[in-house]
Write a protein that holds these residues in place. Structure first.
Motif, PDB file in Angstrom:
ATOM      1  N   THR A 103       0.853  -1.177   0.000  1.00  0.00           N
ATOM      2  CA  THR A 103       0.000   0.000   0.000  1.00  0.00           C
ATOM      3  C   THR A 103       0.897   1.238   0.000  1.00  0.00           C
ATOM      4  O   THR A 103       1.782   1.369   0.854  1.00  0.00           O
ATOM      5  N   GLU A 104       0.694   2.128  -0.944  1.00  0.00           N
ATOM      6  CA  GLU A 104       1.591   3.275  -1.086  1.00  0.00           C
ATOM      7  C   GLU A 104       1.590   4.139   0.176  1.00  0.00           C
ATOM      8  O   GLU A 104       0.545   4.463   0.724  1.00  0.00           O
ATOM      9  N   ALA A 105       2.797   4.478   0.605  1.00  0.00           N
ATOM     10  CA  ALA A 105       2.949   5.361   1.763  1.00  0.00           C
ATOM     11  C   ALA A 105       2.991   6.812   1.283  1.00  0.00           C
ATOM     12  O   ALA A 105       3.595   7.124   0.259  1.00  0.00           O
ATOM     13  N   ASP A 106       2.332   7.677   2.016  1.00  0.00           N
ATOM     14  CA  ASP A 106       2.292   9.100   1.686  1.00  0.00           C
ATOM     15  C   ASP A 106       2.475   9.882   2.982  1.00  0.00           C
ATOM     16  O   ASP A 106       1.538  10.061   3.763  1.00  0.00           O
ATOM     17  N   LEU A 107       3.700  10.340   3.217  1.00  0.00           N
ATOM     18  CA  LEU A 107       4.029  11.071   4.430  1.00  0.00           C
ATOM     19  C   LEU A 107       4.369  12.513   4.068  1.00  0.00           C
ATOM     20  O   LEU A 107       5.087  12.764   3.084  1.00  0.00           O
TER      21      LEU A 107
END
Length: 943
Positions: free
Chosen positions: A395-399
């Motif tokens: 699942t793509e991480a977006d920080l």
């Protein structure tokens, strides 16, 4: 007289001659030379360059030594204007000619125009046109003859005033894929007192202004040609990103989308035996920067409202550069990593690595061996943001970091000196981070006071799911401590000391809504972590209101077993790596926990393999585990108390050995007042009956050494009453109720001890299943050999359990054999203690043994008369051969009477309730014991 007349005519003649010369000079200067130049200039332009030119007007004043030309225009072979001006004025200084100096009082060029084209082969249009007009010049030139030292110097020229007003320079670039055009206007130049030889009166001064729209170049200062020397200031302002991108495109791997650059600096330059170049008071400003990865990108990935650098200074001779403060405002940077692990900003640089290495090696070989000195007073980043997008996790991480603030101290070529820094930022998902300390570039050391508050853990869920099949429904992280790293030795060493807290955590299995684990707060204080050798020490772990929900699914797999992500190394390999010891025999990772304190915890357990599903809970769990470590010697202590099933009590006590070793851990678990109906699903599965009522007490004593477990399980069931029958393929095929009745005492209590042992590392070994299997086996054994379960009572009478299952009679009589009365007394005790037990009494005779006894009794009148052995032998032989018979009812009556005798003895003498005794149909196949007595068996049943 004649002589006097001749003398008087000489001045007149000289005057006439001078006048004639002046007139001729004037005619040539005013008329002939302008006429010739006006015709010659276009011809020369055509011959030398192939251009079509014209001059509207050209005037010369031979007495004032001035030349003025207006409206010069030249077009190339394509008919495009390439050169021109509105007015050129040249004023030559007459008196300086006597000093051997060609001096110009004024040269002024008004509104000049020049067009420069950079062609595809990187040549310019002027060279192209000249070569086209002089094809023979392309042959190899003849070597020039050496000139004398006297002629090698430049001629003496002096420009008192040189000016360009309102000029225009059109630069067209055809060398790149897309042609570009740059129109520089106005182009103004003012140059005063310029000489080509050393002058003692001082240097000349100059001023240059050039502009491309709002983009300007402003250059002013002092200039000397011999020796070459210049000092002044240069300002290049508002250079747009289009201009920069056009010229930097071959060298810039990214796509500029916006921005303007302003550069200014004071400088000093001198050329001679030693080349000298120095700058000071320099400033660089980059406004409204926008950079995309490439031309196909939808939007910019880096933006900044302003990047500024002040107090820039450079000294080429001293090999020194100094920079003041570097300021970055409103930086917004987006960085992404694709599924293959490549970072988007670094990917364009990968292709240039070989070229960069080659250029670097070339520079090193040609560079001065002296070290280059440099310094930056500090870096300040404010009001900035960074976005990190990572496709490596499933699942793509977006920080996103916002409100980034960074300030540093002085950074210089002295890499061994520490650099102070102060960093803070907020997470868009929630939370704040701060670091403050110092870093030494070489050798690398890092010191930081780190802190974080209210960091939302759900933002890091994609990284958690790389190793665990979990989702984070809630939770905040806070930490505070000191981090030190030191790479002066290999491997790098480092420590962290501080505290950490996770609050309001809520974990679930990925894709599910049921809570798996949660707590109100978990605090670790103090924490001491060492990088090499790896060691973790935690003083106290305090957990408040932890809640665990353990569910066994319909596929017999517990939810906690689904947490590890499948794939990769096997669990055995992973365990082997984790337990790998270092050379000194200690684990590669050392940990110690002083105390694990639990307050008001609860555990819910559900087994959905059963129908109906089994559910129970442990709550109000409070206590501690003291002394947890994998380094001997270690003696831990466990003390935990709470409730089970909301009404029962649970008490977990014991000692812990060193984890990961063969040290012995002694653990006891006591559970009291459990409601047995809650276990009804298990009874239904394995026994075929539900549970209607009853209570359960457990007293478990476990001894664990390494993975070996030896345990005793004392199970006490009070008032157990089975309920309705349950259809189950796994139910034991045995009279369960009889087995339970045999285990139950007079007070309705079943007390059994179930010892078990096994290897916890065996995936097939389960403590719960082993205990249940042992209990079921005990019931089967009780049902199959019911009298063996009465062994304790039999032992008190000096008998065995099997002895109670039969009674012996004197052949041919209802008289009990010797010692049988005591046996019946013991059996009666067992029956009285177990009111639910039913004794089935079956009278029995042996046709041979009892028949012979009855025959002898008949022949001797009950022993009143004598009978010889010979007579008895003949009678016996006749009976056995069937020649002689007893009355048909004799044996049946004997069998019936024996059953009645036993029943009467148990009721009248031993006080057994008649409801517990049942007479069965007599049989005529009784066994004969070793002592010759006839044996009548009993059977047990349950109500």
């Amino acid at each position: 007289m004649a002589r006097s007349r001749q003398k008087s005519r000489l001045p007149r003649n000289l005057a006439i001659a001078v006048l004639v010369l002046v007139v001729l000079y004037a005619l040539v200067g005013f008329l002939l030379l302008p006429w010739w130049l006006k015709r010659s200039i276009p011809e020369q332009l055509d011959q030398q360059m192939g251009w079509q030119g014209e001059v509207t007007d050209l005037a010369i004043n031979p007495f004032a030594l001035t030349v003025e030309a207006t409206q010069l225009s030249a077009n190339d072979s394509d008919g495009e204007k390439v050169l021109g001006f509105d007015r050129l004025f040249v004023n030559l200084s007459f008196f300086q000619l006597f000093r051997g100096i060609v001096g110009f009082q004024e040269i002024r060029l008004q509104e000049p125009y020049i067009r420069v084209d950079l062609l595809e082969d990187y040549s310019i249009n002027f060279a192209r046109d000249w070569h086209a007009a002089h094809p023979e010049s392309q042959q190899a030139p003849e070597p020039e003859t050496q000139t004398s030292d006297q002629d090698s110097g430049p001629p003496k020229l002096f420009f008192q005033q040189l000016a360009i007003d309102g000029g225009e320079l059109l630069f067209r670039d055809f060398s790149q894929a897309e042609p570009a055009e740059f129109r520089i206007t106005p182009l103004d130049l003012a140059l005063n007192d310029l000489a080509t030889w050393p002058r003692g009166e001082g240097d000349s001064n100059y001023y240059l202004l050039a502009a491309i729209g709002s983009q300007t170049v402003e250059w002013q200062g002092d200039l000397s040609v011999t020796p070459l020397y210049s000092r002044g200031s240069l300002r290049i302002a508002d250079i747009s990103y289009e201009t920069l991108e056009h010229f930097l495109a071959p060298y810039l791997p990214y796509d500029l989308r916006g921005g303007s650059v302003t550069v200014q600096s004071d400088y000093e330059l001198q050329a001679g035996e030693v080349f000298y170049l120095a700058t000071e008071n320099g400033e660089l400003s980059l406004a409204d920067l926008a950079v995309a990865l490439d031309a196909e990108s939808e939007g910019a990935r880096l933006t900044s409202s302003r990047i500024g650098v002040d107090q820039i200074g450079f000294d080429l001779t001293a090999r020194e550069a100094n920079v003041g403060q570097v300021t970055v405002d409103n930086l917004d940077l987006a960085v992404a990593r694709d599924a293959g692990g490549s970072i988007d900003w670094l990917a364009p640089l990968a292709g240039d690595s070989s070229r960069a290495e080659a250029e670097e090696s070339g520079l090193e070989s040609a560079a001065d061996t002296r070290p280059f000195r440099w310094s930056v007073d500090g870096i300040r980043i404010a009001r900035s943001a960074v976005r990190w997008q990572d496709q490596v996790p499933a699942t793509e991480a977006d920080l996103r970091l916002r409100d980034i603030s960074l300030s540093t101290g002085t950074i210089s070529h002295r890499l061994e000196e520490p650099v102070s820094y102060d960093f803070s930022a907020t997470l868009a998902s929630g939370g704040r981070l701060a670091l403050q300390g110092q870093v030494t570039p070489a050798p690398f050391t890092f010191e930081a006071a780190v802190s974080g508050s209210q960091v939302t853990l759900s933002a890091f869920e994609p990284y958690l799911q790389q190793g665990a099949n979990l989702s984070v429904a809630g939770g905040q992280l806070g930490f505070d401590g000191n981090l030190d790293l030191d790479s002066q030795q290999e491997p790098m060493t480092g420590t962290f000391s501080g505290t950490a807290e996770v609050s309001n955590l809520n974990l679930r299995l990925a894709g599910q809504q049921d809570r798996l684990l949660s707590w109100q707060t978990l605090r670790l204080a103090p924490i001491e972590y060492n990088v090499s050798p790896a060691r973790l020490e935690i003083g106290t772990i305090s957990v408040v209101q932890p809640v665990a929900n353990i569910v066994r699914g319909t596929d017999a797999v517990h939810n906690v077993e689904r947490i590890p992500v499948s794939g990769g190394e096997s669990s055995a390999d992973t365990q082997a790596e984790e337990t790998t010891a270092s050379e000194n025999g200690q684990p590669s990772f050392i940990f110690r926990i002083g105390e694990l304190a639990i307050e008001n915890g609860s555990v819910a357990y559900t087994d959905r393999t059963l129908s109906p599903a089994f559910t129970t809970s442990f709550d109000e769990l409070s206590g501690s585990v003291i002394g947890i470590s994998n380094i001997p010697p270690q003696q831990g202590k466990v003390s935990l108390r709470g409730r089970v099933g909301r009404v029962g009590k649970v008490d977990f006590q014991g000692t812990l050995g060193t984890l990961g070793t063969d040290d012995v851990s002694d653990l006891t678990l006591a559970m009291d007042n459990l409601s047995l109906p809650e276990l009804s699903p298990y009874f239904g599965r394995y026994l075929g009956y539900g549970v209607d009522s009853g209570k359960l007490n457990l007293d478990l004593d476990y001894e664990i050494a390494g993975s070996r477990i030896d345990a005793s399980n004392l199970v006490v069931m009070d008032r157990l009453e089975l309920g309705q029958a349950v259809v189950s393929d796994e139910a034991v095929n045995a009279p369960v109720k009889l087995g339970l009745a045999l285990l139950r005492d007079r007070d309705g209590v079943i007390e059994v001890n179930l010892p078990i042992s096994g290897d916890l590392s065996d995936p097939e070994f389960s403590v719960g299943q082993v205990v249940m299997r042992a209990f079921v086996n005990l019931l089967v054994k009780a049902a199959a050999s019911p009298f063996s379960m009465l062994g304790s009572i039999a032992e008190m009478a000096g008998l065995t359990g099997e002895d109670l299952g039969q009674v012996s009679f004197v052949p041919g009589s209802v008289e009990l054999a010797g010692g049988e009365a005591a046996k019946l007394s013991a059996l009666a005790d067992a029956l009285r203690e177990r009111p639910e037990l039913l004794l089935n009494v079956r009278g029995a005779v042996s046709p041979e043994t009892d028949g012979l006894a009855l025959l002898r009794d008949e022949l001797t009148d009950g022993g009143q008369s004598e009978m010889s052995e010979e007579a008895w032998a003949r009678a016996r032989e006749a009976y056995l051969s069937g020649e002689r018979n007893l009355p048909p009812e004799a044996l049946n009556n004997l069998a019936r009477d024996r059953g009645l005798a036993v029943r009467q003895l148990l009721t009248d003498t031993q006080g057994v309730s008649a409801d517990q005794l049942f007479l069965l149909d007599p049989v005529r196949d009784a066994q004969v014991g070793a002592e010759g007595n006839v044996v009548a068996p009993f059977t047990l049943d349950v109500r």
